[in-house]
Scaffold this motif. Structure first.
Motif, PDB file in Angstrom:
ATOM      1  N   HIS A   1       0.631  24.734 -96.008  1.00  0.00           N
ATOM      2  CA  HIS A   1       0.107  25.334 -97.238  1.00  0.00           C
ATOM      3  C   HIS A   1      -0.897  26.440 -96.917  1.00  0.00           C
ATOM      4  O   HIS A   1      -0.887  27.500 -97.559  1.00  0.00           O
ATOM      5  CB  HIS A   1      -0.561  24.263 -98.100  1.00  0.00           C
ATOM      6  CG  HIS A   1       0.405  23.366 -98.808  1.00  0.00           C
ATOM      7  ND1 HIS A   1       0.867  23.615-100.078  1.00  0.00           N
ATOM      8  CD2 HIS A   1       1.005  22.221 -98.406  1.00  0.00           C
ATOM      9  CE1 HIS A   1       1.701  22.660-100.443  1.00  0.00           C
ATOM     10  NE2 HIS A   1       1.806  21.801 -99.442  1.00  0.00           N
ATOM     11  N   ILE A   2      -1.765  26.201 -95.954  1.00  0.00           N
ATOM     12  CA  ILE A   2      -2.741  27.216 -95.548  1.00  0.00           C
ATOM     13  C   ILE A   2      -2.023  28.460 -95.038  1.00  0.00           C
ATOM     14  O   ILE A   2      -2.342  29.597 -95.403  1.00  0.00           O
ATOM     15  CB  ILE A   2      -3.671  26.663 -94.447  1.00  0.00           C
ATOM     16  CG1 ILE A   2      -4.690  25.704 -95.058  1.00  0.00           C
ATOM     17  CG2 ILE A   2      -4.375  27.795 -93.713  1.00  0.00           C
ATOM     18  CD1 ILE A   2      -5.819  26.363 -95.805  1.00  0.00           C
ATOM     19  N   SER A   3      -1.022  28.241 -94.176  1.00  0.00           N
ATOM     20  CA  SER A   3      -0.265  29.360 -93.623  1.00  0.00           C
ATOM     21  C   SER A   3       0.392  30.176 -94.729  1.00  0.00           C
ATOM     22  O   SER A   3       0.338  31.410 -94.732  1.00  0.00           O
ATOM     23  CB  SER A   3       0.790  28.838 -92.646  1.00  0.00           C
ATOM     24  OG  SER A   3       1.609  29.886 -92.168  1.00  0.00           O
ATOM     25  N   HIS A   4       1.034  29.484 -95.675  1.00  0.00           N
ATOM     26  CA  HIS A   4       1.713  30.189 -96.771  1.00  0.00           C
ATOM     27  C   HIS A   4       0.717  31.005 -97.595  1.00  0.00           C
ATOM     28  O   HIS A   4       0.997  32.167 -97.955  1.00  0.00           O
ATOM     29  CB  HIS A   4       2.435  29.188 -97.653  1.00  0.00           C
ATOM     30  CG  HIS A   4       3.087  29.810 -98.856  1.00  0.00           C
ATOM     31  ND1 HIS A   4       4.230  30.574 -98.775  1.00  0.00           N
ATOM     32  CD2 HIS A   4       2.733  29.810-100.175  1.00  0.00           C
ATOM     33  CE1 HIS A   4       4.564  31.005 -99.984  1.00  0.00           C
ATOM     34  NE2 HIS A   4       3.661  30.556-100.844  1.00  0.00           N
ATOM     35  N   ALA A   5      -0.440  30.422 -97.897  1.00  0.00           N
ATOM     36  CA  ALA A   5      -1.429  31.122 -98.721  1.00  0.00           C
ATOM     37  C   ALA A   5      -1.948  32.376 -98.022  1.00  0.00           C
ATOM     38  O   ALA A   5      -2.079  33.446 -98.644  1.00  0.00           O
ATOM     39  CB  ALA A   5      -2.587  30.187 -99.053  1.00  0.00           C
TER      40      ALA A   5
END
Length: 354
Positions: A81-85
């Motif tokens: 999720h962090i990577s996508h954001a």
């Protein structure tokens, strides 16, 4: 008509605006009226225009690429999720992204940093570094470094994630449902190599204890159980299972609710509760942390949500401020974003309270 060689001038001509206006829209810089922005975007689509990133890099003396270091995207969907954001926020601003997932391998981290240097990244985001000495070549090269959630590099910018708002909401919600015995199951600060999760996980436990005190619960009835965050091997049981077993086997701790330090821990806790015939939420309430996989569990889990979009925007605000500046003597700057509670189906009244 689409063209493989459409230029910005073609876009401006198609949209009937000046080249400057077209450039502002394409590079997302400066004010443009909504009407002109719409016309330029439609012209980009109709002409098939694609920016020449190599030319832009040469002109601006920037690579428009960033490095992203992740701890364990395979083991914990939080990092996905962090990577996508961050990738989305970077893409919206015209940056590409190189990523290394070290999975607690110093060699993988070192090799990833070498690739960042070879590609001339404009900045590097850490979530989280394994060994700070591996990051020093970036610092020495004058490449800005931004840390997310954990801050232990003096020269780095820092995006802090405040656990207090989400944790206070979680404890208050449970207290309002009559729960007086609430446990926290989380990660031990020394659970992983080189200090492991460290301050971030410690702050979650502290936030729980502070919220317990704030809402008038007895700390003696609200135990904190800490242990390893991830399985020791692919075939090992989930740490949440091990920690939940420890908690439930201690008959002094007859808790009616559990707050987990991550959704991954909560998943293991759910397995133990199921095996013991304890139903969520009628027998015991459960709240996760991160809101990474909570909605996919059964029952759909309430979770203290990480502000992923705000994290991405805060990271990119630092990137845009730092790129091109001499950061060797810059004071550490900090932005803070806050957690929140997402309510689903895993919270109910404390048994016998109403």
């Amino acid at each position: 008509m689409r063209s493989q060689t459409a230029t910005m001038a073609d876009v401006a001509r198609e949209a009937q605006v000046s080249p400057t206006t077209a450039a502002r829209v394409i590079h997302n810089r400066g004010y443009v009226s909504d009407e002109n922005r719409k016309r330029v975007l439609e012209a980009v689509e109709s002409t098939g225009y694609r920016p020449n990133l190599q030319a832009r890099s040469l002109r601006m003396q920037r690579s428009y690429s960033l490095g992203l270091v992740l701890s364990s995207a395979r083991e914990n969907p939080f990092y996905t999720h962090i990577s996508h954001a961050i990738r989305t926020a970077a893409s919206d601003r015209g940056f590409s992204m190189l990523t290394v997932n070290h999975s607690y391998s110093p060699e993988a981290e070192v090799n990833g940093i070498k690739q960042f240097l070879e590609h001339g990244v404009d900045a590097t985001i850490l979530c989280h570094a394994l060994e700070n000495q591996n990051i020093q070549p970036l610092i020495q090269a004058g490449i800005p470094v931004i840390q997310v959630e954990r801050h232990d590099i003096e020269q780095a910018y820092f995006v802090a994630i405040d656990p207090d708002p989400g944790m206070r909401a979680a404890v208050k919600t449970l207290a309002d449902e009559g729960h007086r015995r609430v446990a926290f199951i989380g990660a031990r600060a020394t659970g992983l190599k080189d200090g492991g999760p460290g301050h971030a996980e410690q702050r979650r436990a502290e936030a729980f204890q502070q919220a317990v005190s704030l809402y008038g619960l007895d700390e003696q009835d609200c135990p904190v159980v800490l242990g390893e965050y991830f399985p020791r091997s692919p075939n090992d049981i989930l740490p949440g299972r091990r920690l939940a077993t420890m908690l439930l086997d201690d008959h002094r701790c007859a808790v009616t609710a559990i707050i987990a330090g991550s959704d991954i821990l909560a998943a293991g806790i759910l397995q133990v509760l199921y095996e013991r015939g304890l139903k969520v939420p009628s027998d015991i309430s459960l709240i996760g942390y991160d809101d990474s996989i909570a909605q996919f569990l059964s029952p759909a889990l309430s979770s203290i949500a990480q502000p992923y979009l705000a994290i991405g925007d805060s990271v990119m605000a630092f990137v845009e401020e730092a790129v091109g500046q001499d950061t060797s003597s810059a004071k550490t700057r900090e932005r803070s974003v806050s957690t929140s509670l997402v309510l689903r189906d895993s919270i109910g009244p404390a048994p016998g309270s109403f």
